[in-house]
Design a protein around this motif. Structure first.
Motif, PDB file in Angstrom:
ATOM      1  N   LYS A   6     -53.534  33.649 -26.185  1.00  0.00           N
ATOM      2  CA  LYS A   6     -53.815  32.693 -27.249  1.00  0.00           C
ATOM      3  C   LYS A   6     -55.203  32.951 -27.787  1.00  0.00           C
ATOM      4  O   LYS A   6     -56.089  33.377 -27.054  1.00  0.00           O
ATOM      5  N   PHE A   7     -55.356  32.751 -29.093  1.00  0.00           N
ATOM      6  CA  PHE A   7     -56.684  32.820 -29.681  1.00  0.00           C
ATOM      7  C   PHE A   7     -56.742  31.874 -30.861  1.00  0.00           C
ATOM      8  O   PHE A   7     -55.759  31.614 -31.533  1.00  0.00           O
ATOM      9  N   ARG A   8     -57.925  31.335 -31.040  1.00  0.00           N
ATOM     10  CA  ARG A   8     -58.127  30.300 -32.045  1.00  0.00           C
ATOM     11  C   ARG A   8     -58.672  30.916 -33.326  1.00  0.00           C
ATOM     12  O   ARG A   8     -59.559  31.752 -33.300  1.00  0.00           O
ATOM     13  N   ILE A   9     -58.116  30.477 -34.441  1.00  0.00           N
ATOM     14  CA  ILE A   9     -58.614  30.835 -35.767  1.00  0.00           C
ATOM     15  C   ILE A   9     -58.744  29.514 -36.529  1.00  0.00           C
ATOM     16  O   ILE A   9     -57.744  28.909 -36.900  1.00  0.00           O
ATOM     17  N   GLY A  10     -59.966  29.081 -36.727  1.00  0.00           N
ATOM     18  CA  GLY A  10     -60.191  27.811 -37.423  1.00  0.00           C
ATOM     19  C   GLY A  10     -59.597  26.646 -36.660  1.00  0.00           C
ATOM     20  O   GLY A  10     -59.876  26.441 -35.482  1.00  0.00           O
ATOM     21  N   ASP A  11     -58.743  25.870 -37.345  1.00  0.00           N
ATOM     22  CA  ASP A  11     -58.124  24.694 -36.735  1.00  0.00           C
ATOM     23  C   ASP A  11     -56.745  24.985 -36.155  1.00  0.00           C
ATOM     24  O   ASP A  11     -55.984  24.058 -35.874  1.00  0.00           O
ATOM     25  N   THR A  12     -56.402  26.249 -36.000  1.00  0.00           N
ATOM     26  CA  THR A  12     -55.094  26.599 -35.450  1.00  0.00           C
ATOM     27  C   THR A  12     -55.252  27.596 -34.309  1.00  0.00           C
ATOM     28  O   THR A  12     -56.279  28.241 -34.161  1.00  0.00           O
ATOM     29  N   TRP A  13     -54.214  27.685 -33.517  1.00  0.00           N
ATOM     30  CA  TRP A  13     -54.125  28.648 -32.432  1.00  0.00           C
ATOM     31  C   TRP A  13     -52.943  29.564 -32.703  1.00  0.00           C
ATOM     32  O   TRP A  13     -51.890  29.108 -33.150  1.00  0.00           O
ATOM     33  N   VAL A  14     -53.095  30.849 -32.407  1.00  0.00           N
ATOM     34  CA  VAL A  14     -51.980  31.780 -32.395  1.00  0.00           C
ATOM     35  C   VAL A  14     -51.675  32.037 -30.928  1.00  0.00           C
ATOM     36  O   VAL A  14     -52.555  32.462 -30.175  1.00  0.00           O
ATOM     37  N   CYS A  15     -50.445  31.751 -30.534  1.00  0.00           N
ATOM     38  CA  CYS A  15     -50.073  31.852 -29.120  1.00  0.00           C
ATOM     39  C   CYS A  15     -48.880  32.787 -28.949  1.00  0.00           C
ATOM     40  O   CYS A  15     -47.947  32.776 -29.756  1.00  0.00           O
ATOM     41  N   VAL A  16     -48.912  33.578 -27.888  1.00  0.00           N
ATOM     42  CA  VAL A  16     -47.763  34.382 -27.482  1.00  0.00           C
ATOM     43  C   VAL A  16     -47.239  33.720 -26.216  1.00  0.00           C
ATOM     44  O   VAL A  16     -47.929  33.681 -25.198  1.00  0.00           O
ATOM     45  N   GLU A  17     -46.016  33.195 -26.314  1.00  0.00           N
ATOM     46  CA  GLU A  17     -45.454  32.365 -25.249  1.00  0.00           C
ATOM     47  C   GLU A  17     -44.207  33.006 -24.663  1.00  0.00           C
ATOM     48  O   GLU A  17     -43.632  33.920 -25.255  1.00  0.00           O
ATOM     49  N   ASP A  18     -43.789  32.472 -23.508  1.00  0.00           N
ATOM     50  CA  ASP A  18     -42.572  32.957 -22.853  1.00  0.00           C
ATOM     51  C   ASP A  18     -41.396  32.937 -23.795  1.00  0.00           C
ATOM     52  O   ASP A  18     -41.272  32.067 -24.655  1.00  0.00           O
ATOM     53  N   GLY A  19     -40.532  33.890 -23.592  1.00  0.00           N
ATOM     54  CA  GLY A  19     -39.279  33.945 -24.342  1.00  0.00           C
ATOM     55  C   GLY A  19     -38.121  33.858 -23.379  1.00  0.00           C
ATOM     56  O   GLY A  19     -38.235  33.316 -22.282  1.00  0.00           O
ATOM     57  N   LYS A  20     -37.009  34.441 -23.782  1.00  0.00           N
ATOM     58  CA  LYS A  20     -35.801  34.399 -22.972  1.00  0.00           C
ATOM     59  C   LYS A  20     -35.688  35.660 -22.143  1.00  0.00           C
ATOM     60  O   LYS A  20     -36.129  36.722 -22.543  1.00  0.00           O
ATOM     61  N   GLY A  21     -35.048  35.530 -20.986  1.00  0.00           N
ATOM     62  CA  GLY A  21     -34.815  36.688 -20.134  1.00  0.00           C
ATOM     63  C   GLY A  21     -34.189  36.265 -18.828  1.00  0.00           C
ATOM     64  O   GLY A  21     -34.191  35.090 -18.477  1.00  0.00           O
ATOM     65  N   TYR A  22     -33.648  37.234 -18.114  1.00  0.00           N
ATOM     66  CA  TYR A  22     -33.016  36.941 -16.835  1.00  0.00           C
ATOM     67  C   TYR A  22     -34.040  36.687 -15.747  1.00  0.00           C
ATOM     68  O   TYR A  22     -33.819  35.921 -14.834  1.00  0.00           O
ATOM     69  N   GLY A  41     -59.645  20.616 -28.451  1.00  0.00           N
ATOM     70  CA  GLY A  41     -59.759  22.045 -28.728  1.00  0.00           C
ATOM     71  C   GLY A  41     -58.626  22.886 -28.189  1.00  0.00           C
ATOM     72  O   GLY A  41     -58.538  24.072 -28.487  1.00  0.00           O
ATOM     73  N   LYS A  42     -57.730  22.308 -27.411  1.00  0.00           N
ATOM     74  CA  LYS A  42     -56.612  23.062 -26.840  1.00  0.00           C
ATOM     75  C   LYS A  42     -55.452  23.131 -27.839  1.00  0.00           C
ATOM     76  O   LYS A  42     -55.379  22.327 -28.762  1.00  0.00           O
ATOM     77  N   PRO A  43     -54.527  24.085 -27.632  1.00  0.00           N
ATOM     78  CA  PRO A  43     -53.374  24.173 -28.533  1.00  0.00           C
ATOM     79  C   PRO A  43     -52.511  22.918 -28.470  1.00  0.00           C
ATOM     80  O   PRO A  43     -52.298  22.355 -27.395  1.00  0.00           O
ATOM     81  N   GLY A  44     -52.023  22.492 -29.644  1.00  0.00           N
ATOM     82  CA  GLY A  44     -51.200  21.293 -29.724  1.00  0.00           C
ATOM     83  C   GLY A  44     -49.801  21.599 -30.235  1.00  0.00           C
ATOM     84  O   GLY A  44     -49.162  22.546 -29.787  1.00  0.00           O
ATOM     85  N   ASN A  45     -49.348  20.809 -31.223  1.00  0.00           N
ATOM     86  CA  ASN A  45     -47.994  20.941 -31.753  1.00  0.00           C
ATOM     87  C   ASN A  45     -47.815  22.236 -32.527  1.00  0.00           C
ATOM     88  O   ASN A  45     -48.736  22.725 -33.173  1.00  0.00           O
ATOM     89  N   ARG A  46     -46.572  22.734 -32.513  1.00  0.00           N
ATOM     90  CA  ARG A  46     -46.236  23.939 -33.257  1.00  0.00           C
ATOM     91  C   ARG A  46     -46.211  23.650 -34.753  1.00  0.00           C
ATOM     92  O   ARG A  46     -45.628  22.675 -35.202  1.00  0.00           O
ATOM     93  N   VAL A  47     -46.828  24.533 -35.504  1.00  0.00           N
ATOM     94  CA  VAL A  47     -46.759  24.479 -36.957  1.00  0.00           C
ATOM     95  C   VAL A  47     -45.632  25.391 -37.433  1.00  0.00           C
ATOM     96  O   VAL A  47     -44.852  25.041 -38.319  1.00  0.00           O
ATOM     97  N   ASP A  48     -45.539  26.564 -36.811  1.00  0.00           N
ATOM     98  CA  ASP A  48     -44.501  27.533 -37.149  1.00  0.00           C
ATOM     99  C   ASP A  48     -44.351  28.474 -35.969  1.00  0.00           C
ATOM    100  O   ASP A  48     -45.250  28.578 -35.123  1.00  0.00           O
ATOM    101  N   ALA A  49     -43.206  29.179 -35.895  1.00  0.00           N
ATOM    102  CA  ALA A  49     -42.993  30.098 -34.772  1.00  0.00           C
ATOM    103  C   ALA A  49     -41.937  31.133 -35.113  1.00  0.00           C
ATOM    104  O   ALA A  49     -41.041  30.879 -35.909  1.00  0.00           O
TER     105      ALA A  49
END
Length: 185
Positions: A6-22, A41-49
């Protein structure tokens, strides 16, 4: 849901999160999410994904970034000086807790070889896909004792870089002689 990067840009965070898998530690896909920053300052609700970014796209992004970093000029002391070179300090990206560990491994004065290493690993894995498929097939059908034995061999190879014993595949010369004699009579 685990956030891997995760990294912050302004008032948003870009996060790489778990996906699907066995397997939970080895997802088939990851999610790239843009999140609002909470008041703390921590990541909150999703804006888009994008919920399903496959491994090949993640590698393409990573290799492109590494290639760009490799072409950039090395960081020098004067670049970070307040009196020489810069007009004001650049705004840093905030990567979170793992950022310090990550940057300690990378020095600013030498080219990066990560892209070549990552590409070599990718090519090696692609060349070994038949072995991976065969192992998957065996694990789908074998008993628990065989699976545990395979796991011990894999763990030993991972720790030592090789198998603890070499499998011998071959024929005894006497067996070959008997087979050739039988075919001639």
């Amino acid at each position: 849901m685990k956030t891997h990067l995760k990294f912050r840009i302004g008032d948003t965070w870009v996060c790489v999160e778990d996906g699907k898998g066995y397997a939970s530690e080895h997802p088939d896909h990851v999610t790239f999410a843009v999140r609002e920053a909470k008041p703390d300052g921590k990541p909150g609700n999703r804006v888009d994904a994008n919920l399903s970014v496959p491994r090949r796209e993640l590698l393409a992004i990573a290799l492109s970034m590494l290639e760009l970093a490799d072409r950039m000029t090395p960081e020098t002391t004067w670049m970070n000086s307040e009196t020489v070179g810069c007009i004001g300090q650049p705004l840093p990206l905030h990567f979170g807790d793992d950022h310090a560990r990550m940057t300690e491994r990378v020095t600013g004065d030498r080219p990066l070889n990560f892209a070549r290493n990552a590409y070599a690993k990718f090519e090696r894995l692609r060349a070994r896909m038949p072995i991976l498929r065969a192992a998957q097939s065996v694990l789908e059908h074998c008993d628990d004792e065989t699976a545990a034995g395979l796991y011990v061999l894999i763990a030993a190879a991972d720790q030592t870089g090789g198998l603890p014993a070499r499998p011998v595949v071959g024929f005894d010369a006497a067996d070959l002689q008997l087979d050739s004699d039988a075919s001639t009579h």
